[in-house]
Design a protein around this motif. Sequence first.
Motif, mmCIF file in Angstrom:
data_model
loop_
_atom_site.group_PDB
_atom_site.id
_atom_site.type_symbol
_atom_site.label_atom_id
_atom_site.label_comp_id
_atom_site.label_asym_id
_atom_site.label_seq_id
_atom_site.Cartn_x
_atom_site.Cartn_y
_atom_site.Cartn_z
ATOM 1 N N TRP A 71 0.830 -1.209 0.000
ATOM 2 C CA TRP A 71 0.000 0.000 0.000
ATOM 3 C C TRP A 71 0.862 1.256 0.000
ATOM 4 N N PHE A 116 -8.471 1.633 -4.346
ATOM 5 C CA PHE A 116 -7.179 1.517 -3.675
ATOM 6 C C PHE A 116 -7.014 0.129 -3.061
ATOM 7 N N PHE A 117 -8.039 -0.311 -2.331
ATOM 8 C CA PHE A 117 -7.933 -1.611 -1.671
ATOM 9 C C PHE A 117 -7.841 -2.744 -2.698
ATOM 10 N N ASN A 120 -4.399 -2.687 -4.184
ATOM 11 C CA ASN A 120 -3.447 -3.164 -3.185
ATOM 12 C C ASN A 120 -3.535 -4.676 -3.023
#
Lengths: 121, 269, 241
Positions: free
Chosen positions: B95, B255-256, B259
């Motif tokens: 991340w 984003f998650f 990641n």
Amino acid sequence: MEWGFTEDRPIWQQLTEQITLRILKGEYPAGSRLPAVRELAAQAGVNPNTMQRAMAQLEQTGLAVSSRTAGRTVTDDITIIQNARKERAALAVTQCMTTLRELGYCRADALTILKEVSEHE
Amino acid sequence: MFFRLLKYDFRSMLKQFGLIWPAALVLAVVNSFTLSGMESTSRTGETVAGVAMIVYVAIMIAMFVTAVIFVIQRFYRGLLGDEGYLMHTLPVKSWELIASKLVCAVAVTFVSIVVAIVSILIICRPFLRTWDADFFEFFHWLWKNFDGNVFNAIVILVELVVLLLVGTAQSYLMLYLSMGIGHLFHKNRVAMSVAAYIAIQAGINTVFGFLGGVFNNPLTRMLEHLLWEADGWVDLHTAFWIMIAATGAVAAVYFFAANYILKNKLNLE
Amino acid sequence: MNEQLVTCAALTKHYGSKPALNSVNLQLGRGRIVGLLGPNGSGKTTLIKILCGLLQPTDGSVTIDGQPISPYTKSIVSYLPDRMYFADWMTAADLFDLFADFYADFDQEKSLSMCASLGVSPRDRLKTMSKGTKEKVQLVLVMARKAQLYLLDEPIAGVDPAARDFILNTIITNYNENGTVMISTHLISDIEKVLDEAIFLKDGQVVLHDTVDNIRERESKSVDALFREVFRARNFEGGAY
């Protein structure tokens, strides 16, 4: 003296022999300090662990001694070195005699040839 | 570790934009002179002004094209290409790698926009000579029109900027996620990234369309109400923060997901 | 400290449907120089990349110092990839700074003295360096760390004999004594002298893992000769070739 290795035997054995030869020839004189394992390993282009094993073997034979203060040195006990030299010479003679016997010479003839040849040298 | 990553991403950013940004501003200054000189002088003056303007426009286009390429390249080559060999063997979390690229990408966009606005102001300055004189009058006008509430006006401006930044981040994260999805395939990774991008876009449209159909789009209605029938500043601020939160939520999902892929599915072959 | 530095259990990796590693079980101790030996396409690079986290295994498990692959394991692994990976605009000194920033075990002084002995000027841009010089910089980056596990992927492929001796010398004089070095190569005669252990990798499987001394003692031949035997057999068996 250059380092050299044959294919058929473990490298540490060959290292032990070659360092022994250096001591017997006086390249590493009695009582003198031996180079560090890492340095010797780098010189010979071998793994430091292998060199360590060769050194351990040298200590086993008494040719090298290690002390906490001086590091690893060639033994200052001249008799050990002389015995080793004699052993080595005996080995050389044995090998030579074996070869001559294989060529068909008897012991007396072989000795004569040895004498002759060495006089011409 | 995150800030050390940022340090190196910003350094590579400066390598790329350290010239083009000042160049844009310098050309703006040149243009402001050639343009104001044009009124009084000859044909040659006109030609010079024309050339200067063309160069300026070219630089502007180059700047934004470079920015887009930079954003994509820094992620694709930097994390999924050869440079990924370095980045993914650093003792950092995945991340942090994404966040560092993202912050840098948003910063590039933001600075480029600021450079564009400032350069336009510089060029227009000769034509706004009255601006200098009426500077204080301008603020006076502002003060009156915003009901004496400059504070709220400034806050709205800040909210607008925040919304812009979050929106930029969201669209870049969508790019990142698309490239991540493309990376899941063994062949044609670039084509698969493009396909993923289109698919995500279609998916988002469908989801929002569906939500709108089922719930008669309460969010839009609320926003419309808040914005156009604003009952004072509070409503306006609320509207902005709802938009920021909604955009941010979508960005967080991207984003998650990105990641997850980098952490569990990375395959640099 | 975990007793075994590296443990692979039933480690498997497929590229699509093609298997690159097939249920590899492997344990590596500390303070060893290990040769990962096999012809091209036998899975050497795949194994190394899994150990440094660039590839995810399809099946099985792998730990380094008792930990699964993670930022911690990356902090104790020093990896020499089979390709150039850094941005051209940097200088060698920039890279040393970067490594010093991220790896607590990077010794900047050592990196500079290694540069001096390798004849690399650290202030030069990588862009202006020859391929050989870049490879030296990469070697410095990797060996100036006091890592627990060094993973060197084909460090001596495609270099001349002088450079090869130099690389091997750099490795044996600079590696951390508590660390283990794993060198992948298909040029065995060149590196046999520096190895403690040899791993033969064939079609993604470990077919032999023993000390070089044991191999020589048992077989009365060099690892290189044994390797040629093991991997030549394949041509005879495989009539389809």
